[in-house]
Design an enzyme around this catalytic site. Structure first.
Site, PDB file in Angstrom:
ATOM      1  N   LYS A  13       0.827  -1.217   0.000  1.00 34.80           N
ATOM      2  CA  LYS A  13       0.000   0.000   0.000  1.00 34.80           C
ATOM      3  C   LYS A  13       0.860   1.265   0.000  1.00 34.80           C
ATOM      4  O   LYS A  13       0.662   2.162  -0.812  1.00 34.80           O
ATOM      5  CB  LYS A  13      -0.922   0.037   1.243  1.00 34.80           C
ATOM      6  CG  LYS A  13      -1.809  -1.160   1.408  1.00 34.80           C
ATOM      7  CD  LYS A  13      -2.650  -1.064   2.673  1.00 34.80           C
ATOM      8  CE  LYS A  13      -1.867  -1.017   3.963  1.00 34.80           C
ATOM      9  NZ  LYS A  13      -1.086  -2.235   4.284  1.00 34.80           N
ATOM     10  N   ARG A  88      -8.704   0.454  10.321  1.00 33.07           N
ATOM     11  CA  ARG A  88      -8.279  -0.940  10.467  1.00 33.07           C
ATOM     12  C   ARG A  88      -9.268  -1.733  11.299  1.00 33.07           C
ATOM     13  O   ARG A  88      -9.070  -2.929  11.506  1.00 33.07           O
ATOM     14  CB  ARG A  88      -6.938  -0.977  11.173  1.00 33.07           C
ATOM     15  CG  ARG A  88      -5.725  -1.254  10.285  1.00 33.07           C
ATOM     16  CD  ARG A  88      -4.502  -1.035  11.130  1.00 33.07           C
ATOM     17  NE  ARG A  88      -3.341  -1.755  10.759  1.00 33.07           N
ATOM     18  CZ  ARG A  88      -2.277  -1.210  10.141  1.00 33.07           C
ATOM     19  NH1 ARG A  88      -2.311   0.025   9.743  1.00 33.07           N
ATOM     20  NH2 ARG A  88      -1.213  -1.935   9.922  1.00 33.07           N
ATOM     21  N   ARG A 127      11.559  -6.340   3.612  1.00 32.38           N
ATOM     22  CA  ARG A 127      11.498  -4.858   3.637  1.00 32.38           C
ATOM     23  C   ARG A 127      12.636  -4.287   4.485  1.00 32.38           C
ATOM     24  O   ARG A 127      12.919  -4.769   5.570  1.00 32.38           O
ATOM     25  CB  ARG A 127      10.143  -4.415   4.210  1.00 32.38           C
ATOM     26  CG  ARG A 127      10.033  -2.918   4.393  1.00 32.38           C
ATOM     27  CD  ARG A 127       8.599  -2.440   4.508  1.00 32.38           C
ATOM     28  NE  ARG A 127       7.825  -3.112   5.547  1.00 32.38           N
ATOM     29  CZ  ARG A 127       6.514  -2.959   5.702  1.00 32.38           C
ATOM     30  NH1 ARG A 127       5.826  -2.174   4.885  1.00 32.38           N
ATOM     31  NH2 ARG A 127       5.872  -3.604   6.660  1.00 32.38           N
ATOM     32  N   ARG A 159      12.437  -2.992  10.314  1.00 31.33           N
ATOM     33  CA  ARG A 159      11.485  -2.642  11.362  1.00 31.33           C
ATOM     34  C   ARG A 159      11.349  -3.827  12.312  1.00 31.33           C
ATOM     35  O   ARG A 159      11.266  -4.968  11.880  1.00 31.33           O
ATOM     36  CB  ARG A 159      10.117  -2.333  10.739  1.00 31.33           C
ATOM     37  CG  ARG A 159       9.966  -0.914  10.273  1.00 31.33           C
ATOM     38  CD  ARG A 159       8.742  -0.709   9.424  1.00 31.33           C
ATOM     39  NE  ARG A 159       7.505  -1.208  10.001  1.00 31.33           N
ATOM     40  CZ  ARG A 159       6.304  -1.101   9.407  1.00 31.33           C
ATOM     41  NH1 ARG A 159       6.203  -0.509   8.228  1.00 31.33           N
ATOM     42  NH2 ARG A 159       5.226  -1.571   9.981  1.00 31.33           N
ATOM     43  N   ARG A 170       0.802  -9.707  13.637  1.00 29.06           N
ATOM     44  CA  ARG A 170       0.179  -8.667  12.800  1.00 29.06           C
ATOM     45  C   ARG A 170      -0.785  -9.280  11.791  1.00 29.06           C
ATOM     46  O   ARG A 170      -1.845  -8.733  11.529  1.00 29.06           O
ATOM     47  CB  ARG A 170       1.250  -7.845  12.086  1.00 29.06           C
ATOM     48  CG  ARG A 170       1.994  -6.933  13.039  1.00 29.06           C
ATOM     49  CD  ARG A 170       3.250  -6.393  12.419  1.00 29.06           C
ATOM     50  NE  ARG A 170       3.009  -5.397  11.406  1.00 29.06           N
ATOM     51  CZ  ARG A 170       3.841  -5.151  10.386  1.00 29.06           C
ATOM     52  NH1 ARG A 170       4.948  -5.845  10.251  1.00 29.06           N
ATOM     53  NH2 ARG A 170       3.546  -4.222   9.523  1.00 29.06           N
TER      54      ARG A 170
HETATM   55  P1  ADP Z   1       2.578  -1.740   3.154  1.00 30.55           P
HETATM   56  O1  ADP Z   1       2.588  -0.232   3.086  1.00 30.55           O
HETATM   57  O2  ADP Z   1       1.318  -2.319   2.607  1.00 30.55           O
HETATM   58  O3  ADP Z   1       2.923  -2.257   4.520  1.00 30.55           O
HETATM   59  P2  ADP Z   1       4.976  -1.502   1.501  1.00 30.55           P
HETATM   60  O4  ADP Z   1       4.510  -0.588   0.425  1.00 30.55           O
HETATM   61  O5  ADP Z   1       5.903  -0.937   2.524  1.00 30.55           O
HETATM   62  O6  ADP Z   1       3.736  -2.253   2.189  1.00 30.55           O
HETATM   63  O7  ADP Z   1       5.675  -2.753   0.773  1.00 30.55           O
HETATM   64  C1  ADP Z   1       6.219  -3.839   1.520  1.00 30.55           C
HETATM   65  C2  ADP Z   1       7.499  -4.304   0.862  1.00 30.55           C
HETATM   66  O8  ADP Z   1       7.204  -4.871  -0.412  1.00 30.55           O
HETATM   67  C3  ADP Z   1       8.539  -3.206   0.623  1.00 30.55           C
HETATM   68  O9  ADP Z   1       9.819  -3.728   0.856  1.00 30.55           O
HETATM   69  C4  ADP Z   1       8.338  -2.841  -0.864  1.00 30.55           C
HETATM   70  O10 ADP Z   1       9.556  -2.403  -1.444  1.00 30.55           O
HETATM   71  C5  ADP Z   1       7.888  -4.161  -1.452  1.00 30.55           C
HETATM   72  N1  ADP Z   1       6.907  -4.023  -2.540  1.00 30.55           N
HETATM   73  C6  ADP Z   1       5.867  -3.153  -2.611  1.00 30.55           C
HETATM   74  N2  ADP Z   1       5.150  -3.346  -3.732  1.00 30.55           N
HETATM   75  C7  ADP Z   1       5.747  -4.386  -4.385  1.00 30.55           C
HETATM   76  C8  ADP Z   1       5.486  -5.081  -5.605  1.00 30.55           C
HETATM   77  N3  ADP Z   1       4.449  -4.764  -6.392  1.00 30.55           N
HETATM   78  N4  ADP Z   1       6.307  -6.096  -5.951  1.00 30.55           N
HETATM   79  C9  ADP Z   1       7.342  -6.442  -5.154  1.00 30.55           C
HETATM   80  N5  ADP Z   1       7.644  -5.830  -4.000  1.00 30.55           N
HETATM   81  C10 ADP Z   1       6.861  -4.809  -3.603  1.00 30.55           C
HETATM   82  P1  AMP Z   2       1.774  -0.050   9.427  1.00 29.72           P
HETATM   83  O1  AMP Z   2       2.934   0.866   9.212  1.00 29.72           O
HETATM   84  O2  AMP Z   2       0.527   0.400   8.739  1.00 29.72           O
HETATM   85  O3  AMP Z   2       2.120  -1.489   9.152  1.00 29.72           O
HETATM   86  O4  AMP Z   2       1.425   0.040  10.988  1.00 29.72           O
HETATM   87  C1  AMP Z   2       2.375  -0.299  11.975  1.00 29.72           C
HETATM   88  C2  AMP Z   2       1.691  -0.411  13.328  1.00 29.72           C
HETATM   89  O5  AMP Z   2       1.123   0.845  13.720  1.00 29.72           O
HETATM   90  C3  AMP Z   2       0.544  -1.406  13.432  1.00 29.72           C
HETATM   91  O6  AMP Z   2       0.973  -2.741  13.626  1.00 29.72           O
HETATM   92  C4  AMP Z   2      -0.198  -0.860  14.656  1.00 29.72           C
HETATM   93  O7  AMP Z   2       0.482  -1.160  15.860  1.00 29.72           O
HETATM   94  C5  AMP Z   2      -0.082   0.647  14.438  1.00 29.72           C
HETATM   95  N1  AMP Z   2      -1.200   1.166  13.606  1.00 29.72           N
HETATM   96  C6  AMP Z   2      -1.103   1.741  12.384  1.00 29.72           C
HETATM   97  N2  AMP Z   2      -2.306   2.104  11.929  1.00 29.72           N
HETATM   98  C7  AMP Z   2      -3.204   1.756  12.887  1.00 29.72           C
HETATM   99  C8  AMP Z   2      -4.615   1.839  13.012  1.00 29.72           C
HETATM  100  N3  AMP Z   2      -5.383   2.354  12.028  1.00 29.72           N
HETATM  101  N4  AMP Z   2      -5.185   1.370  14.132  1.00 29.72           N
HETATM  102  C9  AMP Z   2      -4.450   0.860  15.124  1.00 29.72           C
HETATM  103  N5  AMP Z   2      -3.115   0.716  15.083  1.00 29.72           N
HETATM  104  C10 AMP Z   2      -2.483   1.174  13.972  1.00 29.72           C
END
Ligand code: ADP
Ligand code: AMP
Length: 217
Positions: A13, A88, A127, A159, A170
């Site tokens: 996302k 969420r 990641r 992370r 998660r």
């Molecule tokens: P989210 O915001 O949903 O947690 P991220 O955008 O941070 O996910 O993406 C998670 C990981 O996957 C990152 O390391 C990113 O570089 C990689 N990634 C994102 N989109 C793609 C894709 N279409 N194909 C391969 N890897 C991707």
């Molecule tokens: P994310 O970066 O979206 O993967 O979020 C990382 C962490 O932040 C999650 O695992 C939760 O602990 C917290 N978090 C982010 N967004 C929310 C939300 N909408 N509601 C509750 N916790 C959240």
């Protein structure tokens, strides 16, 4: 235009939000980034939410909703936004609906990023983040020029909540608390399913063609 990007942690996302918010000139509002920023700065909210993020649990709805409500009142969000990682829970979705109605607006579309679990895990586990410029990489899919080092020069980190033990928590929290939103928005005819497999460019194109382009001014 007001959009929600919905999907499991690591589905991609944030990667899409960064591109599309630039392309359509609307801010991205990512609650995870906001919480991590607050933790890094040791603000009262940061101290309050730290243990939730580290253990992979959701921050309580009241805290999250209050933070988002304040953010949505800021000047840059008046004309629209993309929400990433919020709502969420059903409670958050209902609160959002009230907030948006109060300003005589509406959510225009919810893009649900759908991907099989094994690929989600590969994306999360690979990641790597830059603590200096916030760039996100992937060890295999989008590596930096030099191993372990951001192209800006800072050392990359993984992370804490992307490590295998926390990832499982998660994903089960996502399954229990967040997947009901798919149905919730589908019943309101707001949901567009995006097959999140494929390259970043391919997924981006699916979102544009899935309605983002048509709905944006
Ligand atoms: P989210 O915001 O949903 O947690 P991220 O955008 O941070 O996910 O993406 C998670 C990981 O996957 C990152 O390391 C990113 O570089 C990689 N990634 C994102 N989109 C793609 C894709 N279409 N194909 C391969 N890897 C991707
Ligand atoms: P994310 O970066 O979206 O993967 O979020 C990382 C962490 O932040 C999650 O695992 C939760 O602990 C917290 N978090 C982010 N967004 C929310 C939300 N909408 N509601 C509750 N916790 C959240």
């Amino acid at each position: 235009m007001r959009f929600i990007f919905l999907g499991a942690p690591g589905v991609g996302k944030g990667t899409q939000v960064k591109r599309l918010s630039r392309e359509y000139a609307i801010p991205s509002i990512a609650t995870g980034d906001m919480f991590r920023g607050a933790i890094a700065k040791n603000t009262p909210i940061g101290l309050e939410v730290k243990s939730y993020l580290e253990s992979g649990r959701l921050v309580p709805d009241e805290v999250t909703i209050r933070m988002v409500q304040e953010r949505l009142c800021e000047e840059d969000a008046k004309g629209g936004y993309i929400l990433d990682g919020f709502p969420r829970t059903i409670k958050q979705a209902k609160a959002l609906s009230d907030i948006v109605k109060q300003s005589n607006n509406k959510i225009d579309r919810v893009f649900y990023f759908d991907l099989e679990k094994e690929e989600i895990k590969r994306r999360v586990l690979g990641r790597r983040n830059c603590p200096a410029c916030q760039q996100v990489y992937h060890l295999t899919y989008d590596p930096p020029k030099k191993d372990g080092v951001c192209d800006c020069g800072a050392t990359l980190v993984q992370r804490k909540d992307d490590q295998p033990e926390t990832l499982d928590t998660r994903l089960s929290v996502y399954q229990k608390e967040t997947t009901p939103l798919i149905d919730y928005y589908e019943r309101q005819n707001l949901l567009t399913r995006i097959d999140a497999s494929g390259t970043v460019d391919e997924v981006c194109e699916k979102v544009r063609c899935g309605g983002m382009q048509a709905l944006s001014p």
